[in-house]
Design a protein around this motif. Structure first.
Motif, PDB file in Angstrom:
ATOM      1  N   LEU A 182       0.822  -1.207   0.000  1.00 44.04           N
ATOM      2  CA  LEU A 182       0.000   0.000   0.000  1.00 44.04           C
ATOM      3  C   LEU A 182       0.856   1.257   0.000  1.00 44.04           C
ATOM      4  CD1 LEU A 182      -2.842  -0.955   2.517  1.00 44.04           C
ATOM      5  CD2 LEU A 182      -2.909  -1.013   0.024  1.00 44.04           C
ATOM      6  N   GLN A 183       1.932   1.241   0.761  1.00 41.40           N
ATOM      7  CA  GLN A 183       2.814   2.404   0.824  1.00 41.40           C
ATOM      8  C   GLN A 183       3.447   2.695  -0.532  1.00 41.40           C
ATOM      9  OE1 GLN A 183       5.319   1.035   4.036  1.00 41.40           O
ATOM     10  NE2 GLN A 183       4.213   2.250   5.571  1.00 41.40           N
ATOM     11  N   ALA A 239       0.702   3.989  -2.920  1.00 45.73           N
ATOM     12  CA  ALA A 239       0.330   5.359  -2.553  1.00 45.73           C
ATOM     13  C   ALA A 239       1.335   6.365  -3.110  1.00 45.73           C
ATOM     14  CB  ALA A 239       0.231   5.481  -1.036  1.00 45.73           C
ATOM     15  N   ILE A 275      -4.061   5.476   3.428  1.00 49.40           N
ATOM     16  CA  ILE A 275      -3.866   4.036   3.553  1.00 49.40           C
ATOM     17  C   ILE A 275      -4.581   3.520   4.800  1.00 49.40           C
ATOM     18  CG2 ILE A 275      -2.156   2.254   4.100  1.00 49.40           C
ATOM     19  CD1 ILE A 275      -0.152   3.802   2.410  1.00 49.40           C
TER      20      ILE A 275
END
Length: 310
Positions: free
Chosen positions: A85-86, A89, A102
């Motif tokens: 997710l990081q 993003a 997130i």
């Protein structure tokens, strides 16, 4: 008596012709939208400032995250693996300049929704994509031979759709606008032997979505269910793309052309054609032992040759 029967058969014939005419018009609409992209950028932005995507760490969810950001929406990514997710993003922010939030959550668990609700507070959510799902067996298998993660599948494929819709639909109803895309599957359109649990869970998504659309369409909310067939994603072991098997990016881009066209569709023209062909197969043939043998032999061999199956 003969005149009555004649009139009866004439009426039946006209009804059959009408049904096939409507089907032709439906395909004509998809052909038009396949080649002429008519979705205005302002439509998605008019629903709200934020889009929430479950299962955003890979595949279809990741593709929707990027595409909706390109359409001017800020993005909430929800998935299990924080590191993925990081990275996503950062990529979205760099590529589109949109804001990204997130939320790390494991949808195979049932105790995550209060945490998600707290993290969504204060956001004007216009789009919800219920994408997260799990496929217990890519290769066709009898029910008792499938892994015993039955409860996890129910939580991930069914509970997630109900609970996330419940959380976000309240806000959409108060603003009288919003779009919910529920990702089902072509195998949810009718029962598929040797994919029984997955097929049943996706059938729930279809029925639930259509019923909700009937309840909320007059309140300015669009609830649409997508029923694609083969998409090349990590869940399908990166099946080799071809005329039928679409990449996640191609599928998502095309599916967004149809968000204003009705309550249910396959998401792309190729899968609409495939669905039409499969519906021509009589049920007795589809549920026969011969068809199951076909799945266990030829189709299994095809998957092994075209997917990353160890």
């Amino acid at each position: 008596m003969g005149d009555v029967l004649e009139k009866f058969f004439v009426v039946v014939g006209l009804l059959v012709c009408l049904v096939y005419l409507l089907k032709c018009l439906r395909f004509t609409k998809y052909i038009f939208l396949h080649f002429w992209k008519v979705l205005p950028r302002s439509f998605l932005q008019s629903t709200g400032q934020w889009a929430v995507i479950t299962g955003a760490g890979d595949g279809i969810g990741k593709a929707y995250s990027f595409e909706l950001a390109k359409h001017g929406l800020n993005i909430v990514l929800i998935s299990r693996t924080l590191e993925k997710l990081q990275v996503i993003a950062m990529e979205i922010e760099r590529a589109t300049g949109r804001r990204v939030k997130i939320i790390q959550a494991d949808f195979t668990q049932s105790n995550i929704y209060e945490y998600i609700k707290e993290n969504l507070k204060g956001l004007e959510i216009g789009v919800l994509v219920n994408n997260v799902g799990m496929l217990p067996n890519l290769l066709p298998s009898y029910f008792l031979n499938v892994s015993e993660e039955v409860q996890s599948l129910i939580h991930c494929n069914i509970t997630s759709v109900v609970k996330m819709t419940q959380l976000i639909l309240k806000q959409m109803e108060s603003r009288r606008r919003g779009l919910i895309l529920n990702i089902s599957s072509g195998v949810g359109l009718f029962p598929w032997p040797l994919y029984s649990m997955y097929s049943a869970s996706k059938a729930f998504v279809c029925v639930f979505s259509k019923a909700l659309q009937a309840e909320y369409k007059e309140k300015g909310i669009s609830i649409q269910v997508l029923t694609p067939y083969a998409i090349s994603t990590p869940m399908t072991k990166h099946l080799n793309p071809n005329l039928i098997t679409k990449t996640a990016d191609d599928f998502v881009k095309e599916s967004l052309n149809y968000v204003t066209t009705g309550e249910a569709h396959c998401g792309c023209l190729a899968h609409e054609i495939l669905a039409g062909f499969l519906h021509l197969i009589p049920s007795w043939a589809f549920y026969s032992s011969a068809f199951q043998k076909f799945l266990l032999t030829w189709y299994s061999d095809y998957l092994k040759q075209n997917a990353n199956i160890k």
